[in-house]
Design a protein around this motif. Structure first.
Motif, PDB file in Angstrom:
ATOM      1  N   ALA A  80      -7.200  -5.869  -3.872  1.00 12.51           N
ATOM      2  CA  ALA A  80      -5.822  -5.605  -3.431  1.00 12.51           C
ATOM      3  C   ALA A  80      -5.712  -5.766  -1.919  1.00 12.51           C
ATOM      4  CB  ALA A  80      -5.391  -4.201  -3.857  1.00 12.51           C
ATOM      5  N   LEU A  81      -6.707  -5.278  -1.184  1.00 15.96           N
ATOM      6  CA  LEU A  81      -6.659  -5.372   0.276  1.00 15.96           C
ATOM      7  C   LEU A  81      -6.640  -6.824   0.733  1.00 15.96           C
ATOM      8  CD1 LEU A  81      -6.617  -4.035   3.038  1.00 15.96           C
ATOM      9  CD2 LEU A  81      -9.115  -3.804   2.893  1.00 15.96           C
ATOM     10  N   PHE A  82      -7.467  -7.666   0.142  1.00 14.44           N
ATOM     11  CA  PHE A  82      -7.498  -9.074   0.520  1.00 14.44           C
ATOM     12  C   PHE A  82      -6.174  -9.751   0.175  1.00 14.44           C
ATOM     13  CE2 PHE A  82      -8.122 -13.574  -0.034  1.00 14.44           C
ATOM     14  CZ  PHE A  82      -8.868 -13.930   1.067  1.00 14.44           C
ATOM     15  N   ILE A  83      -5.697  -9.543  -1.040  1.00 15.50           N
ATOM     16  CA  ILE A  83      -4.465 -10.202  -1.488  1.00 15.50           C
ATOM     17  C   ILE A  83      -3.282  -9.762  -0.633  1.00 15.50           C
ATOM     18  CG2 ILE A  83      -2.806 -10.361  -3.389  1.00 15.50           C
ATOM     19  CD1 ILE A  83      -5.327 -10.204  -5.271  1.00 15.50           C
ATOM     20  N   LEU A  84      -3.161  -8.468  -0.391  1.00 12.37           N
ATOM     21  CA  LEU A  84      -2.045  -7.965   0.422  1.00 12.37           C
ATOM     22  C   LEU A  84      -2.152  -8.441   1.866  1.00 12.37           C
ATOM     23  CD1 LEU A  84      -1.824  -4.420  -1.158  1.00 12.37           C
ATOM     24  CD2 LEU A  84      -0.074  -6.216  -1.295  1.00 12.37           C
ATOM     25  N   SER A  85      -3.367  -8.535   2.390  1.00 12.38           N
ATOM     26  CA  SER A  85      -3.560  -9.064   3.748  1.00 12.38           C
ATOM     27  C   SER A  85      -3.191 -10.545   3.809  1.00 12.38           C
ATOM     28  CB  SER A  85      -5.003  -8.865   4.204  1.00 12.38           C
ATOM     29  OG  SER A  85      -5.283  -7.496   4.372  1.00 12.38           O
ATOM     30  N   ALA A  86      -3.521 -11.285   2.762  1.00 12.32           N
ATOM     31  CA  ALA A  86      -3.164 -12.710   2.714  1.00 12.32           C
ATOM     32  C   ALA A  86      -1.648 -12.884   2.648  1.00 12.32           C
ATOM     33  CB  ALA A  86      -3.837 -13.379   1.512  1.00 12.32           C
ATOM     34  N   VAL A  87      -0.991 -12.050   1.851  1.00 12.15           N
ATOM     35  CA  VAL A  87       0.478 -12.112   1.763  1.00 12.15           C
ATOM     36  C   VAL A  87       1.093 -11.769   3.118  1.00 12.15           C
ATOM     37  CG1 VAL A  87       2.522 -11.056   0.715  1.00 12.15           C
ATOM     38  CG2 VAL A  87       0.562 -11.668  -0.717  1.00 12.15           C
ATOM     39  N   ALA A  88       0.579 -10.739   3.774  1.00 14.07           N
ATOM     40  CA  ALA A  88       1.095 -10.358   5.095  1.00 14.07           C
ATOM     41  C   ALA A  88       0.906 -11.496   6.096  1.00 14.07           C
ATOM     42  CB  ALA A  88       0.409  -9.085   5.585  1.00 14.07           C
ATOM     43  N   CYS A  89      -0.246 -12.149   6.038  1.00 19.26           N
ATOM     44  CA  CYS A  89      -0.514 -13.286   6.932  1.00 19.26           C
ATOM     45  C   CYS A  89       0.496 -14.403   6.682  1.00 19.26           C
ATOM     46  CB  CYS A  89      -1.945 -13.781   6.713  1.00 19.26           C
ATOM     47  SG  CYS A  89      -2.424 -15.145   7.800  1.00 19.26           S
ATOM     48  N   LEU A  90       0.722 -14.716   5.438  1.00 16.38           N
ATOM     49  CA  LEU A  90       1.700 -15.745   5.091  1.00 16.38           C
ATOM     50  C   LEU A  90       3.102 -15.365   5.584  1.00 16.38           C
ATOM     51  CD1 LEU A  90       2.406 -18.392   3.626  1.00 16.38           C
ATOM     52  CD2 LEU A  90       2.681 -17.036   1.539  1.00 16.38           C
ATOM     53  N   LEU A  91       3.463 -14.108   5.416  1.00 13.62           N
ATOM     54  CA  LEU A  91       4.793 -13.657   5.839  1.00 13.62           C
ATOM     55  C   LEU A  91       4.987 -13.753   7.354  1.00 13.62           C
ATOM     56  CD1 LEU A  91       5.240 -10.645   3.412  1.00 13.62           C
ATOM     57  CD2 LEU A  91       6.639 -12.728   3.469  1.00 13.62           C
ATOM     58  N   VAL A  92       3.961 -13.428   8.133  1.00 12.46           N
ATOM     59  CA  VAL A  92       4.121 -13.525   9.589  1.00 12.46           C
ATOM     60  C   VAL A  92       4.178 -14.988  10.030  1.00 12.46           C
ATOM     61  CG1 VAL A  92       1.700 -13.393  10.367  1.00 12.46           C
ATOM     62  CG2 VAL A  92       3.509 -12.451  11.792  1.00 12.46           C
ATOM     63  N   VAL A  93       3.476 -15.867   9.319  1.00 13.62           N
ATOM     64  CA  VAL A  93       3.572 -17.297   9.624  1.00 13.62           C
ATOM     65  C   VAL A  93       4.989 -17.789   9.320  1.00 13.62           C
ATOM     66  CG1 VAL A  93       2.786 -19.604   8.932  1.00 13.62           C
ATOM     67  CG2 VAL A  93       1.116 -17.793   9.368  1.00 13.62           C
ATOM     68  N   ILE A  94       5.528 -17.397   8.168  1.00 16.57           N
ATOM     69  CA  ILE A  94       6.899 -17.782   7.811  1.00 16.57           C
ATOM     70  C   ILE A  94       7.886 -17.246   8.844  1.00 16.57           C
ATOM     71  CG2 ILE A  94       8.751 -17.433   6.121  1.00 16.57           C
ATOM     72  CD1 ILE A  94       6.503 -17.453   3.953  1.00 16.57           C
ATOM     73  N   PHE A 145       4.689  -3.572   5.046  1.00 13.88           N
ATOM     74  CA  PHE A 145       4.554  -2.832   3.795  1.00 13.88           C
ATOM     75  C   PHE A 145       3.271  -3.244   3.067  1.00 13.88           C
ATOM     76  CE2 PHE A 145       5.367  -2.336  -0.767  1.00 13.88           C
ATOM     77  CZ  PHE A 145       5.654  -0.978  -0.817  1.00 13.88           C
ATOM     78  N   CYS A 146       3.003  -4.544   2.992  1.00 10.06           N
ATOM     79  CA  CYS A 146       1.777  -5.023   2.343  1.00 10.06           C
ATOM     80  C   CYS A 146       0.533  -4.428   2.996  1.00 10.06           C
ATOM     81  CB  CYS A 146       1.691  -6.551   2.405  1.00 10.06           C
ATOM     82  SG  CYS A 146       2.806  -7.413   1.285  1.00 10.06           S
ATOM     83  N   LEU A 147       0.511  -4.425   4.320  1.00  5.83           N
ATOM     84  CA  LEU A 147      -0.658  -3.901   5.022  1.00  5.83           C
ATOM     85  C   LEU A 147      -0.828  -2.407   4.806  1.00  5.83           C
ATOM     86  CD1 LEU A 147      -0.488  -5.866   8.380  1.00  5.83           C
ATOM     87  CD2 LEU A 147      -1.873  -6.356   6.351  1.00  5.83           C
ATOM     88  N   LEU A 148       0.278  -1.680   4.810  1.00  6.85           N
ATOM     89  CA  LEU A 148       0.188  -0.232   4.588  1.00  6.85           C
ATOM     90  C   LEU A 148      -0.268   0.088   3.165  1.00  6.85           C
ATOM     91  CD1 LEU A 148       3.358   0.950   6.547  1.00  6.85           C
ATOM     92  CD2 LEU A 148       0.950   1.133   7.255  1.00  6.85           C
ATOM     93  N   VAL A 149       0.257  -0.635   2.196  1.00  5.58           N
ATOM     94  CA  VAL A 149      -0.185  -0.439   0.811  1.00  5.58           C
ATOM     95  C   VAL A 149      -1.672  -0.799   0.690  1.00  5.58           C
ATOM     96  CG1 VAL A 149       0.052  -1.264  -1.570  1.00  5.58           C
ATOM     97  CG2 VAL A 149       2.090  -0.712  -0.226  1.00  5.58           C
ATOM     98  N   GLY A 150      -2.059  -1.903   1.307  1.00  2.00           N
ATOM     99  CA  GLY A 150      -3.471  -2.307   1.274  1.00  2.00           C
ATOM    100  C   GLY A 150      -4.382  -1.279   1.915  1.00  2.00           C
ATOM    101  N   MET A 151      -3.890  -0.605   2.929  1.00  2.20           N
ATOM    102  CA  MET A 151      -4.675   0.406   3.624  1.00  2.20           C
ATOM    103  C   MET A 151      -4.927   1.634   2.734  1.00  2.20           C
ATOM    104  SD  MET A 151      -3.790   2.373   7.197  1.00  2.20           S
ATOM    105  CE  MET A 151      -2.425   3.279   6.475  1.00  2.20           C
ATOM    106  N   ILE A 152      -3.926   2.009   1.943  1.00  2.04           N
ATOM    107  CA  ILE A 152      -4.069   3.248   1.165  1.00  2.04           C
ATOM    108  C   ILE A 152      -4.452   3.012  -0.296  1.00  2.04           C
ATOM    109  CG2 ILE A 152      -2.486   4.527   2.651  1.00  2.04           C
ATOM    110  CD1 ILE A 152      -0.357   4.199   0.462  1.00  2.04           C
ATOM    111  N   TRP A 153      -4.349   1.759  -0.765  1.00  3.27           N
ATOM    112  CA  TRP A 153      -4.620   1.448  -2.174  1.00  3.27           C
ATOM    113  C   TRP A 153      -6.095   1.652  -2.491  1.00  3.27           C
ATOM    114  CZ3 TRP A 153      -1.311  -0.017  -6.055  1.00  3.27           C
ATOM    115  CH2 TRP A 153      -1.900  -0.461  -7.225  1.00  3.27           C
TER     116      TRP A 153
END
Length: 155
Positions: A80-94, A145-153
């Protein structure tokens, strides 16, 4: 310890980006729709002059930190941490692409407008600028939100 430090730094950078998004989400957009052309132009010129130099560093730094996090998490691909971090990375690029292709050219256009001779369709440009900001708000807030969820998941 390196992973936690990188994660903290990444979240801190996303907080800065999401802070701008929350400002427009909470009331900045509505306020800008209710100001005169002169007030809008003055506001855009003043804020852009102050914040643009910082954002030119913060966005690339956030992307670098996000990629660094993915490298540090490469042993956890599928987590979950990797996937959510990847989504967050994609979102900041967008978010950054929208800024570069949308908001920044409009900011440059607005910065050329004299206060006593702005175009009659200034509100169309304002609305385009705000529309780009809506997409960027989603990216910034969802990324955080993705990063925070990844942090606590903890599965």
């Amino acid at each position: 310890m390196l992973l936690k430090t990188a994660q903290f730094t990444q979240i801190l950078l996303f907080c800065i980006i999401a802070g701008q998004a929350f400002f427009y989400f909470i009331g900045g957009t509505a306020a800008l729709k209710n100001v005169s052309a002169i007030a809008f132009i003055e506001q855009r010129k003043a804020i852009d002059a102050e914040i643009a130099p910082y954002l030119k560093v913060i966005y690339p730094l956030t992307i670098v930190m996000s990629v660094a996090m993915l490298v540090l998490l490469r042993q956890q691909i599928g987590s979950a941490l990797f996937i959510l971090s990847a989504v967050a990375c994609l979102l900041v690029v967008i978010d950054m692409v929208i800024a570069i292709k949308g908001n920044i050219p409009l900011n440059q256009r607005i910065s050329t407008w004299p206060l006593d001779a702005y175009p009659g369709n200034w509100h169309v440009v304002r609305d385009q600028w705000l529309n780009y900001m809506h997409y960027r708000q989603f990216c910034g807030i969802a990324g955080l939100f993705c990063l925070l969820v990844g942090m606590i998941w903890k599965p």
